[in-house]
Structure formats: structure tokens, C-alpha cells
Design an enzyme around this catalytic site. Structure first.
Site, PDB file in Angstrom:
ATOM      1  N   LYS A 123       0.828  -1.210   0.000  1.00  0.00           N
ATOM      2  CA  LYS A 123       0.000   0.000   0.000  1.00  0.00           C
ATOM      3  C   LYS A 123       0.868   1.268   0.000  1.00  0.00           C
ATOM      4  O   LYS A 123       2.076   1.198   0.268  1.00  0.00           O
ATOM      5  CB  LYS A 123      -0.915  -0.029   1.230  1.00  0.00           C
ATOM      6  CG  LYS A 123      -1.904  -1.197   1.224  1.00  0.00           C
ATOM      7  CD  LYS A 123      -2.851  -1.123   2.411  1.00  0.00           C
ATOM      8  CE  LYS A 123      -3.833  -2.282   2.397  1.00  0.00           C
ATOM      9  NZ  LYS A 123      -4.860  -2.152   3.440  1.00  0.00           N
ATOM     10  N   TYR A 182     -12.241  -1.673  -3.634  1.00  0.00           N
ATOM     11  CA  TYR A 182     -12.774  -1.958  -2.293  1.00  0.00           C
ATOM     12  C   TYR A 182     -14.308  -1.882  -2.252  1.00  0.00           C
ATOM     13  O   TYR A 182     -14.876  -1.646  -1.185  1.00  0.00           O
ATOM     14  CB  TYR A 182     -12.167  -0.986  -1.273  1.00  0.00           C
ATOM     15  CG  TYR A 182     -10.785  -1.385  -0.791  1.00  0.00           C
ATOM     16  CD1 TYR A 182     -10.588  -2.570  -0.076  1.00  0.00           C
ATOM     17  CD2 TYR A 182      -9.679  -0.581  -1.027  1.00  0.00           C
ATOM     18  CE1 TYR A 182      -9.333  -2.931   0.386  1.00  0.00           C
ATOM     19  CE2 TYR A 182      -8.412  -0.940  -0.569  1.00  0.00           C
ATOM     20  CZ  TYR A 182      -8.254  -2.118   0.146  1.00  0.00           C
ATOM     21  OH  TYR A 182      -7.013  -2.485   0.610  1.00  0.00           O
ATOM     22  N   ASN A 229      -1.903  -0.150   6.868  1.00  0.00           N
ATOM     23  CA  ASN A 229      -1.371  -1.420   7.373  1.00  0.00           C
ATOM     24  C   ASN A 229      -0.455  -2.122   6.368  1.00  0.00           C
ATOM     25  O   ASN A 229      -0.334  -3.333   6.356  1.00  0.00           O
ATOM     26  CB  ASN A 229      -2.505  -2.324   7.863  1.00  0.00           C
ATOM     27  CG  ASN A 229      -3.501  -2.654   6.763  1.00  0.00           C
ATOM     28  OD1 ASN A 229      -3.382  -2.171   5.643  1.00  0.00           O
ATOM     29  ND2 ASN A 229      -4.477  -3.492   7.067  1.00  0.00           N
ATOM     30  N   HIS A 274      -1.946  -5.523   1.502  1.00  0.00           N
ATOM     31  CA  HIS A 274      -3.267  -6.141   1.320  1.00  0.00           C
ATOM     32  C   HIS A 274      -3.046  -7.519   0.713  1.00  0.00           C
ATOM     33  O   HIS A 274      -2.148  -7.696  -0.111  1.00  0.00           O
ATOM     34  CB  HIS A 274      -4.144  -5.309   0.374  1.00  0.00           C
ATOM     35  CG  HIS A 274      -5.371  -6.051  -0.074  1.00  0.00           C
ATOM     36  ND1 HIS A 274      -6.526  -6.083   0.664  1.00  0.00           N
ATOM     37  CD2 HIS A 274      -5.586  -6.845  -1.168  1.00  0.00           C
ATOM     38  CE1 HIS A 274      -7.411  -6.846   0.039  1.00  0.00           C
ATOM     39  NE2 HIS A 274      -6.864  -7.315  -1.077  1.00  0.00           N
TER      40      HIS A 274
HETATM   41  P1  CMP Z   1      -7.309  -4.640   3.830  1.00  0.00           P
HETATM   42  O1  CMP Z   1      -6.826  -5.998   4.185  1.00  0.00           O
HETATM   43  O2  CMP Z   1      -6.757  -4.025   2.591  1.00  0.00           O
HETATM   44  O3  CMP Z   1      -8.905  -4.664   3.741  1.00  0.00           O
HETATM   45  C1  CMP Z   1      -9.711  -3.526   3.988  1.00  0.00           C
HETATM   46  C2  CMP Z   1      -8.914  -2.373   4.524  1.00  0.00           C
HETATM   47  O4  CMP Z   1      -9.678  -1.385   5.196  1.00  0.00           O
HETATM   48  C3  CMP Z   1      -7.963  -2.871   5.606  1.00  0.00           C
HETATM   49  O5  CMP Z   1      -6.942  -3.666   5.038  1.00  0.00           O
HETATM   50  C4  CMP Z   1      -7.522  -1.550   6.201  1.00  0.00           C
HETATM   51  O6  CMP Z   1      -6.531  -0.902   5.400  1.00  0.00           O
HETATM   52  C5  CMP Z   1      -8.799  -0.700   6.106  1.00  0.00           C
HETATM   53  N1  CMP Z   1      -9.476  -0.481   7.381  1.00  0.00           N
HETATM   54  C6  CMP Z   1      -9.592   0.706   7.990  1.00  0.00           C
HETATM   55  N2  CMP Z   1     -10.294   0.616   9.116  1.00  0.00           N
HETATM   56  C7  CMP Z   1     -10.649  -0.662   9.254  1.00  0.00           C
HETATM   57  C8  CMP Z   1     -11.384  -1.376  10.228  1.00  0.00           C
HETATM   58  N3  CMP Z   1     -11.905  -0.776  11.307  1.00  0.00           N
HETATM   59  N4  CMP Z   1     -11.546  -2.688  10.054  1.00  0.00           N
HETATM   60  C9  CMP Z   1     -11.036  -3.303   8.953  1.00  0.00           C
HETATM   61  N5  CMP Z   1     -10.321  -2.665   7.989  1.00  0.00           N
HETATM   62  C10 CMP Z   1     -10.128  -1.354   8.135  1.00  0.00           C
END
Ligand code: CMP
Length: 139
Positions: A9, A49, A112, A115
Site C-alpha cells: 500500500k 474496495y 497497514n 493487502h
Molecule cells: P485490507 O486488508 O486491505 O482490507 C480492507 C482495509 O480497510 C484494511 O486492510 C484496512 O486498510 C482498512 N481499514 C480501515 N479501518 C478498518 C477497520 N476498522 N476494520 C477493517 N479494515 C479497516
């Protein structure tokens, strides 16, 4: 053999973690079948998304994902979906296991670092969102 989509990311790319993330994949015998750097538009991030469009974090997430360059990859290995999720750690870095990418480098539940697809069906649709068949190497 299984395939999955991985994204380093914008926070991961900005922190100079591209090489480190790829090193972890390759050290675990995961092969890279396709790779490119992209800078998503807001609309492209919203499309990717779409499954999260009703979530409260959708607007912020798609702003973040379109804020800078990201690296998208097709990873290939046996059980690579689970393997990649193990290497990444829990979505919330605070809950991620020691030694995982998110535990080591994430600073935020949203920012984070990586992905990864969560099922074979998601992997197929996420891979085709970014890559056509000619861009994916048969390993
Ligand atoms: P990802 O695995 O890419 O899937 C959805 C993304 O939403 C997650 O990683 C985070 O980057 C983002 N995100 C932000 N807030 C939340 C949350 N409360 N719970 C889950 N995903 C979140």
C-alpha cells in the site's frame, strides 16, 4: 499451485518497504508471477474496495489508497492465500503476531502496509482488477 493478489500500500511504498516485503515473500518460496507500480485514482480505489462501500472507513480508505504509488503483485505458491495472510498478520497491527509484516511495520489499522486476497474467489477477481492474462507469467 494457487495465486493471490498482494498490494504494498502507499504507506509501505512511502516508507521504503517494497524490497523488504518482497524479500519476505521470496524467502517463503513464494514466486512473483506479475508485478507493477500503480497510482490509483479515487474511483479505481473505490472499485477495488467495493465490498467495503457501506463501511464507515470506506471514504478514508479509498483516499489513502489513492494517495500515492502502490505495488500490485500476483503471488504464486501452494496455499499462497493462507501463506500470504500469515506473513501479513492481522488487519489490525495491534492484534498481529510477532514477526509479521503488519506487526513490524504498520502504524494504523488503515495504513497497514499490505493487502492480500482472502479467498480463491476474491483472489481471482482482485487479480483480474489489475492484471490481464498477458501480464501474468506462467511459472
Ligand atoms: P485490507 O486488508 O486491505 O482490507 C480492507 C482495509 O480497510 C484494511 O486492510 C484496512 O486498510 C482498512 N481499514 C480501515 N479501518 C478498518 C477497520 N476498522 N476494520 C477493517 N479494515 C479497516
Amino acid at each position: 499451485m494457487e495465486r493471490t493478489l498482494s498490494i504494498i500500500k502507499p504507506d509501505g511504498v512511502a516508507k521504503g518497504l517494497t524490497g523488504e516485503v518482497i524479500r519476505r515473500f521470496e524467502s517463503d518460496n513464494i514466486k512473483i508471477a506479475a508485478i507493477k507500480m500503480i497510482h490509483m485514482t479515487k474511483v479505481q480505489a473505490q472499485g477495488f474496495y467495493d465490498v467495503h462501500k457501506e463501511r464507515p472507513f470506506f471514504d478514508s480508505l479509498t483516499d489513502f489508497m489513492s494517495s500515492g504509488p502502490a505495488v500490485v503483485m500476483v503471488l504464486e505458491a501452494e496455499n499462497v492465500i493462507a501463506k500470504n495472510r500469515e506473513l501479513m498478520g492481522a488487519t489490525n497491527y495491534k492484534e498481529a503476531a510477532e514477526g509479521t509484516i503488519r506487526k513490524d511495520f504498520a502504524t494504523d489499522i488503515e495504513k497497514n502496509v499490505v493487502h492480500g486476497s482472502d479467498s480463491p474467489e476474491t483472489a481471482a477477481s482482485e487479480i483480474s482488477y489489475f492484471f490481464n492474462q498477458l501480464e501474468i507469467i506462467s511459472l
